[in-house]
Design an enzyme around this catalytic site. Structure first.
Site, PDB file in Angstrom:
ATOM      1  N   GLU A   1       0.826  -1.210   0.000  1.00 15.49           N
ATOM      2  CA  GLU A   1       0.000   0.000   0.000  1.00 15.49           C
ATOM      3  C   GLU A   1       0.856   1.255   0.000  1.00 15.49           C
ATOM      4  O   GLU A   1       0.538   2.230  -0.677  1.00 15.49           O
ATOM      5  CB  GLU A   1      -0.966   0.003   1.187  1.00 15.49           C
ATOM      6  CG  GLU A   1      -2.166  -0.941   1.024  1.00 15.49           C
ATOM      7  CD  GLU A   1      -1.806  -2.413   1.165  1.00 15.49           C
ATOM      8  OE1 GLU A   1      -0.719  -2.719   1.709  1.00 15.49           O
ATOM      9  OE2 GLU A   1      -2.602  -3.265   0.743  1.00 15.49           O
TER      10      GLU A   1
ATOM     11  N   HIS B   1     -12.254  -5.910   7.339  1.00 16.17           N
ATOM     12  CA  HIS B   1     -12.978  -5.706   6.086  1.00 16.17           C
ATOM     13  C   HIS B   1     -14.224  -4.867   6.343  1.00 16.17           C
ATOM     14  O   HIS B   1     -15.221  -4.996   5.661  1.00 16.17           O
ATOM     15  CB  HIS B   1     -13.362  -7.049   5.441  1.00 16.17           C
ATOM     16  CG  HIS B   1     -12.187  -7.892   5.062  1.00 16.17           C
ATOM     17  ND1 HIS B   1     -11.522  -8.692   5.963  1.00 16.17           N
ATOM     18  CD2 HIS B   1     -11.537  -8.042   3.883  1.00 16.17           C
ATOM     19  CE1 HIS B   1     -10.522  -9.306   5.365  1.00 16.17           C
ATOM     20  NE2 HIS B   1     -10.502  -8.935   4.089  1.00 16.17           N
TER      21      HIS B   1
END
Lengths: 393, 465
Positions: free
Chosen positions: A125, A197
């Site tokens: 990321e 999530h």
């Protein structure tokens, strides 16, 4: 919950581990408030072409175009396709975007625009966002995808210390900025996403001068706000409510259009209490206010912030000055959440007209434990209760 | 790294109305896939798992041990006395005029450093960092680039700015944060930046510039291909960082993504032995930074950073390779790693006393024994292109110029107060306008509590002219 989401959970859940076969969308038999959101009938979505095109914010070119029925991932896809088609400088990349993305937002784009403009990156990321900032600093318009907002933290340094500050530190050096950078990320609860999530990290980004933070509530909004974010010369963090990717379906203008990045939208006029939210909880707010209006004979005003930072203080202050009561709703933790800033602004701007304490209906001060999600995400009953407390104070 | 769900491969959707399709733009081709999907053949002596490249099987249980490997050699052209070591080598493609220009650039940085370090000690500016011992890396590598090549630096690369023609007045305006500073007095001293010279503004967080450089190089690759530029006109990005910064995750992220996206980026590591107080033994245990490049599939070289010719030649070659101009122009654009070895002769910064963690005698030894400036001076003297007389004359002239720029910059006003809010976004937001107004009220009501006269326009500098 809508059918497509069940199919997502079916593909993912090892069913044998859960012999009770309890689905996440069931509700208690006598529930009156905490029943399923019916996306097919909610007034927050445009079920016909004519209501969609009546939106005064649409430019003439979009108003005179046709519409097509799209869910949120499809409208994101059509916005991305338009951005790639209309400007050679637009790039789209992230983990697994080339085959279409794990949520299908980039379907067919690598085929249409080539692997030099739509491509996979290594799984890093900080690398994705750093790379994207470099692209933007050299005049490209990179759209970087972080697979889940829960995984944006490795890139936090790049977003906070770099993307947000490039223009400021370059001063009068012409054209030195990270404008054109959009970092997209699926966010919010999905019923069974647990700790990593489900997160809604928007408040962390609203504390960063130099970044814009945008969260759409529907396919029409997603397309217009995403295209505006891509055109914007400031870096934008664009959070997509992943539970709506398949659930929210509406008529979306086929033509390209942008929606303003500095305006909240009043979804329903009312006179007794103002409800302020953004993203997924707006649907829950709509159900709660329908029940409250019926039960208490009141009228509620519903506001979608849309752009979380910089945000439209004027619309909110004006509304609460009129109604005298405010309820703020978001999924992320209450403490130092977006609601804290909105409540403080209301207190400053509406002190003399406030008739009740500002209510904040938010995620509790905890993590999103798997089986507890429905107790953590603000539901219809909790929002209804917030409205009740505000009017009965 | 983490559990990722929903990765189902799906048939191309028919749902989306895709309009007229543009023909995809053609860019230089990418490296072919290195493996096939054909599974292992019986009796094969090679591995064909998708994750491994052309690996042979062995029945010998043996670990690869870094301690048994020879360290990567260090490329040098001239020795400590400025003598060309390999007489059979092709003669240097450098004129005395060029070498003298580089020498003056290094000397300017060195003199600027001494004066500004002292000025900081006198409290005349808030902070400073010198480049002592590393002037050769900055000037030598920068001289091998095209002025159109884009540079990302860490902070100890003042020589790049000097080599590219950053005026002394611009250095001073930044150091004194005056109204002529393009950075508007927002950054700490030594955080220079220049769009005109294609050098991005320096920021303090270490290594963040490395993945940015990879992205910028990718942007240049696409832009130059789209513009139909000839291979000779194409641009590369050069990215500088220290060996300490190479421990950051951003270094790893950058080299990996630079390699997988075939970006024309030259990563230049200044390995000067220390990250503030931390010696390299506490920074890494491998063969420096260079050995890591190989692991990422990046062509790598280690050079003597005190040898400006070695740095320059290696960078020049690296630039050709990065653009894919090697192999008669049939190479692929790709990243290159250069590890330039040097010694940080100076303190880390004005906030550091390096004798707290290393011996003064060691530093003195390095200063006397070897540094890039004296090495080039010896080379020039051996060619009778330099002598003590010119040395004295040039040093005096540079010193005079630096002090003149110093005096002019120090007395200037600071930028207007409104600069505190400007450039956060492209336009000042409504929220910021309200805050500017509020600050104006405070300054008016509590006049005696603030000194606004050093800022251009005083209180009025808050508001747009």
């Amino acid at each position: 919950m809508a059918a497509p989401l069940r199919s997502l959970s079916r593909a993912w859940r090892p069913s044998k581990c859960f012999p009770s076969a309890r689905t996440y969308s069931t509700h208690p038999p006598n529930a009156r408030l905490n029943t399923e959101i019916d996306y097919k009938t909610t007034p927050l979505l445009h079920h016909t072409s004519s209501t969609c095109l009546a939106n005064p914010e649409l430019p003439e070119s979009a108003k005179s175009s046709t519409t097509s029925r799209q869910n949120l991932f499809q409208s994101v896809n059509s916005a991305l396709a338009h951005a790639l088609r209309s400007n050679d400088s637009t790039l789209l990349f992230g983990e697994d975007v080339a085959f279409g993305g794990v949520f299908r937002c980039s379907m067919n784009l690598a085929t249409e625009f080539g692997s030099e403009r739509v491509f996979n990156t290594p799984l890093s990321e900080q690398g994705i966002v750093g790379f994207a900032i470099g692209c933007a600093m050299e005049g490209m318009r990179p759209i970087a995808e972080i697979q889940f907002a829960d995984y944006v933290y490795p890139a936090f340094d790049q977003l906070v210390n770099e993307a947000a500050k490039v223009r400021y530190r370059a001063g009068t050096n012409p054209g030195m900025h990270a404008g054109g950078l959009v970092v997209r990320m699926p966010a919010g609860g999905v019923g069974h996403g647990a700790l990593y999530h489900s997160q809604s990290p928007e408040a962390l980004f609203t504390h960063i001068p130099g970044l814009r933070v945008v969260i759409p509530r529907s396919p029409v909004q997603a397309k217009g706000l995403l295209l505006a974010s891509i055109e914007c010369n400031d870096p934008v963090v664009f959070l997509e409510p992943k539970i709506l990717y398949r659930a929210a379906v509406e008529q979306v203008p086929v033509a390209a259009y942008t929606l303003p990045l500095d305006k909240a939208e009043i979804l329903k006029q009312g006179s007794d209490v103002t409800i302020i939210s953004y993203g997924t909880p707006l649907y829950t707010c709509q159900k709660a206010l329908e029940a409250a209006e019926k039960d208490f004979g009141i009228s509620c005003e519903l506001i979608d912030l849309r752009t979380i930072y910089p945000w439209d203080r004027e619309t909110v202050v004006k509304s609460v000055s009129k109604t005298g009561r405010a309820v703020i709703v978001h999924e992320s933790m209450i403490n130092a959440g977006v609601g804290a800033e909105v409540a403080a602004t209301i207190q400053e701007g509406c002190f003399l007209t406030l008739e009740a304490p500002v209510q904040r209906i938010c995620g509790w001060s905890t993590h999103m434990g798997l089986v507890y999600e429905r107790f953590n995400v603000p539901d219809v009953a909790r929002i209804y209760d917030g409205i009740k407390k505000a009017i009965q104070y | 790294m983490y559990f990722r769900h929903g990765c189902r491969r799906v048939a191309p959707s028919k749902v989306l109305p895709i309009g007229a399709r543009n023909a995809p733009i053609t860019y230089p081709t990418r490296a072919p896939r290195r493996w096939s999907s054909v599974s292992q053949r019986p009796g094969s002596d090679h591995l064909v798992f998708p994750g491994a490249v052309d690996s042979k099987f062995t029945t010998n249980l043996a670990f690869e041990r870094p301690s048994e490997k020879t360290a990567m050699p260090t490329f040098r052209i001239m020795d400590q006395d400025g003598k060309i070591i390999d007489k059979d080598r092709e003669p240097l493609v450098v004129t005395d005029e060029e070498a003298i220009k580089w020498y003056k650039d290094m000397l300017t940085v060195s003199i600027l450093d001494i004066i500004m370090f002292e000025a900081q000690r006198q409290g005349r500016l808030s902070f400073y960092m010198v480049s002592a011992g590393e002037e050769g890396i900055a000037v030598g590598s920068s001289a091998a680039l095209s002025p159109a090549d884009v540079i990302f630096a860490q902070y100890r690369e003042t020589g790049i700015f000097q080599q590219r023609g950053f005026p002394l007045s611009a250095f001073m305006s930044q150091l004194f944060c005056n109204k002529n500073d393009v950075g508007r007095g927002r950054n700490m001293p030594v955080h220079y930046g220049s769009k005109e010279l294609n050098i991005h503004t320096i920021s303090s967080p270490l290594a963040t510039q490395i993945p940015q450089a990879a992205g910028a190089a990718y942007a240049l690759k696409l832009q130059d291909a789209l513009a139909g530029k000839s291979p000779e006109e194409r641009r590369v990005v050069a990215c500088y960082f220290g060996e300490g910064a190479a421990s950051e995750g951003d270094f790893h992220a950058a080299l990996n993504i630079a390699a997988t996206r075939s970006t024309p980026c030259i990563f230049i590591c200044r390995n000067n032995g220390f990250a503030i107080s931390t010696p390299t033994l506490e920074q890494y245990r491998g063969d420096g930074i260079a050995s890591r490049g190989i692991g990422y599939g990046i062509d790598t070289i280690r050079v003597d950073g005190n040898d400006i010719f070695a740095v320059r030649e290696a960078t020049k070659r690296a630039r050709e390779m990065a653009l894919g101009l090697d192999n008669d122009g049939n190479g692929e654009p790709r990243p290159i790693l250069i590890e330039a070895m040097s010694y940080r002769v100076s303190h880390h910064s004005t906030s550091d006393d390096s004798f707290a963690y290393r011996a003064r005698v060691e530093v003195e030894d390095w200063k006397r024994r070897d540094n890039p400036i004296t090495r080039l001076r010896k080379y020039l003297e051996s060619r009778s292109a330099w002598d003590e007389g010119r040395e004295k004359e040039v040093r005096a002239a540079i010193r005079k110029d630096v002090l003149k720029a110093f005096a002019e910059a120090e007395g200037e006003k600071r930028p207007p107060l409104r600069s505190l809010w400007e450039d956060v976004y492209e336009n000042v937001t409504e929220e910021q306008e309200a805050q500017i107004k509020e600050m104006g009220r405070i300054l008016e009501e509590y006049k005696d509590e603030y000194d606004v006269e050093e800022f251009e326009g005083g209180r009025n500098g808050l508001f747009k002219a």
